[in-house]
Enzyme design. Sequence first.
Site, PDB file in Angstrom:
ATOM      1  N   CYS A   2       7.660  15.127 -55.207  1.00  0.00           N
ATOM      2  CA  CYS A   2       7.586  15.263 -54.213  1.00  0.00           C
ATOM      3  C   CYS A   2       6.730  14.524 -54.014  1.00  0.00           C
ATOM      4  O   CYS A   2       5.144  14.723 -54.694  1.00  0.00           O
ATOM      5  CB  CYS A   2       7.176  16.912 -53.062  1.00  0.00           C
ATOM      6  N   GLY A  28       8.903   9.748 -53.004  1.00  0.00           N
ATOM      7  CA  GLY A  28       9.725  10.655 -52.068  1.00  0.00           C
ATOM      8  C   GLY A  28      10.218  10.236 -51.448  1.00  0.00           C
ATOM      9  O   GLY A  28       9.309   9.940 -50.710  1.00  0.00           O
ATOM     10  N   ASN A 103       5.202  20.480 -54.561  1.00  0.00           N
ATOM     11  CA  ASN A 103       5.387  19.424 -55.179  1.00  0.00           C
ATOM     12  C   ASN A 103       5.908  20.868 -56.155  1.00  0.00           C
ATOM     13  O   ASN A 103       4.599  21.345 -57.633  1.00  0.00           O
ATOM     14  CB  ASN A 103       4.381  18.714 -55.514  1.00  0.00           C
ATOM     15  N   GLY A 104       6.780  20.327 -57.390  1.00  0.00           N
ATOM     16  CA  GLY A 104       6.863  20.824 -58.949  1.00  0.00           C
ATOM     17  C   GLY A 104       8.178  21.751 -58.748  1.00  0.00           C
ATOM     18  O   GLY A 104       9.057  21.445 -57.610  1.00  0.00           O
ATOM     19  N   TYR A 243       5.360   6.564 -65.796  1.00  0.00           N
ATOM     20  CA  TYR A 243       6.043   6.200 -64.306  1.00  0.00           C
ATOM     21  C   TYR A 243       5.868   6.213 -62.801  1.00  0.00           C
ATOM     22  O   TYR A 243       5.804   5.894 -61.856  1.00  0.00           O
ATOM     23  CB  TYR A 243       8.093   6.479 -64.524  1.00  0.00           C
ATOM     24  N   CYS A 434       2.137  17.597 -71.126  1.00  0.00           N
ATOM     25  CA  CYS A 434       3.458  18.457 -71.178  1.00  0.00           C
ATOM     26  C   CYS A 434       4.141  16.636 -71.333  1.00  0.00           C
ATOM     27  O   CYS A 434       4.286  15.738 -71.088  1.00  0.00           O
ATOM     28  CB  CYS A 434       3.868  18.723 -69.931  1.00  0.00           C
TER      29      CYS A 434
HETATM   30  P1  AMP Z   1      18.176   3.258 -66.636  1.00  0.00           P
HETATM   31  O1  AMP Z   1      18.488   1.996 -66.198  1.00  0.00           O
HETATM   32  O2  AMP Z   1      18.528   4.295 -66.109  1.00  0.00           O
HETATM   33  O3  AMP Z   1      17.908   3.524 -67.760  1.00  0.00           O
HETATM   34  O4  AMP Z   1      16.515   3.490 -65.758  1.00  0.00           O
HETATM   35  C1  AMP Z   1      15.755   3.660 -66.184  1.00  0.00           C
HETATM   36  C2  AMP Z   1      14.206   3.021 -64.990  1.00  0.00           C
HETATM   37  O5  AMP Z   1      14.325   4.057 -63.876  1.00  0.00           O
HETATM   38  C3  AMP Z   1      13.323   2.733 -64.929  1.00  0.00           C
HETATM   39  O6  AMP Z   1      13.031   1.562 -64.844  1.00  0.00           O
HETATM   40  C4  AMP Z   1      12.193   3.911 -64.880  1.00  0.00           C
HETATM   41  O7  AMP Z   1      11.208   2.810 -64.303  1.00  0.00           O
HETATM   42  C5  AMP Z   1      12.708   4.508 -63.806  1.00  0.00           C
HETATM   43  N1  AMP Z   1      12.802   6.311 -63.815  1.00  0.00           N
HETATM   44  C6  AMP Z   1      12.408   6.268 -65.428  1.00  0.00           C
HETATM   45  N2  AMP Z   1      12.762   8.011 -64.186  1.00  0.00           N
HETATM   46  C7  AMP Z   1      12.282   7.666 -63.302  1.00  0.00           C
HETATM   47  C8  AMP Z   1      12.297   9.225 -62.880  1.00  0.00           C
HETATM   48  N3  AMP Z   1      12.611  10.096 -62.889  1.00  0.00           N
HETATM   49  N4  AMP Z   1      13.162   8.840 -61.267  1.00  0.00           N
HETATM   50  C9  AMP Z   1      13.174   7.468 -60.714  1.00  0.00           C
HETATM   51  N5  AMP Z   1      12.903   6.670 -61.379  1.00  0.00           N
HETATM   52  C10 AMP Z   1      13.070   6.577 -62.664  1.00  0.00           C
END
Ligand code: AMP
Length: 461
Positions: A2, A28, A103-104, A243, A434
């Site tokens: 968030c 979000g 957020n958390g 990310y 972390c």
């Molecule tokens: P996937 O296709 O499931 O392997 O998702 C990979 C993509 O999701 C990558 O391009 C990441 O930038 C993105 N990604 C990784 N972690 C998250 C997250 N927690 N929430 C949204 N997108 C994510």
Amino acid sequence: MCGIFGIFNYKDATNIAYLGLHALQHRGQESAGIASTDGDSVMRFHRQMGLVSDIFNEEVLKHLKGNSAIGHVRYSTAGSSNINNAQPLVVEYSKGHIAVAHNGNLTNAKIIKDELEKYGSIFQSSTDTEVIIHLVALSHENSTLDRLISALRRVEGSYSLLVLTDRELIAMRDPYGFRPLVLGMLKDSYVVSSETCAFDLIEAEYLREVEPGEIIHITQDGIKSYAPFKKVNRKHCIFEYIYFARPDSFMFGETVYTVRKALGRQLAQDTFVEADMVIPIPDSGISAAIGYSQEANIPFELGLIRNHYVGRTFIEPKESIRHFGVKLKLNAVHDVVKGKRIVVIDDSIVRATTGRKIIKMLRQYGAKEVHFRVSSPPTQYPCFYGIDTPSRGELIASSHTSEEINQYMGSDTLQYLSIEGMKKAVKNGDYTYCDACFTGAYPSKFPWNMQLEQMELFVKR
Ligand code: AMP
């Protein structure tokens, strides 16, 4: 995940909060809300599903009068995606109004909730955040500040939290400092935000981070800082760098863009491959791909174009939409990729659906070789501190080797950044972060059965 934003004692508080949320939209996209007060014992609020720009129009903002406000953008990691769970949560209790934006993730929320319900508490939402409100209301302390401190002594996990009452704005961060929170100044008023990119937009001056374990109490008399909790080693979420955060934000002592580029450079040093071009998966892979390209001395190209009018694929809570989303979002440029040896950079692999579809598309469009490089280590463990990767089963790297994932995705080669490489690319990498999603080393210990119980809160209903 968030985003939260707060402002105290400023004439256009609600409009500023609206702009702040706009800058934090990437954190979000399911719902957003603002609560405001002008200290007259009336707390106004508006929460709705959707994007900030769709939710708040002139009329809504006019209704949200006030010189102090907090706002929230949400994507659910605990509790389902519905309006009851949208924040700020606002209640009126014996001591007045209280609005909370969080957020958390509180890792012992389920246990506390069960206990409170046994004694008659009635919960209005399925968010972990509501637990804090109940604990505040039940506290025997006098001031909101002391009530909050006693409530927070009971909770575990991650929180960057804003609390607005009729008279004060309180900002606090859990002792590990998992999630970001920064303090700034707009003219003579204090502002608090998840990320500095919101300060840039409203032209506020960045003062400093809210320290891990710190509580900042903002009133008409100014600002006071408290550190009531036992000190622990800080554990900032390294995935914010990889990310989640916006590249233009300054976070945990470095600019996110700079860190992402350093991750890409390190990746090039560790996993170099001869190729004609480096292309990012936009937007999340761009900064790392620039770093890789510069370090490897291979030209950077935009071989994939993103349609900006679709949300982040992963963020949509439904599996069916997620799958569809990849195709909706990205297309390859025929002329750029045809006949070329390509290094494709992404920041992370979760289920490998994005990579698989992109590699298939690149081959269809005539790419000669596709080498996939990831600017983080294999994501193997769920996050219990606020990133939406709840179950191990969904993380392909938790049950498959890199070679198996390479075969599944259809790349010629696949290589990840190593854990050591990642630690080298960030400042104080050995002890400040972390990295449980990569290592399984959760900073706060909780038994596995507790994790399972907590998972009930993560189930999207
Ligand atoms: P996937 O296709 O499931 O392997 O998702 C990979 C993509 O999701 C990558 O391009 C990441 O930038 C993105 N990604 C990784 N972690 C998250 C997250 N927690 N929430 C949204 N997108 C994510």
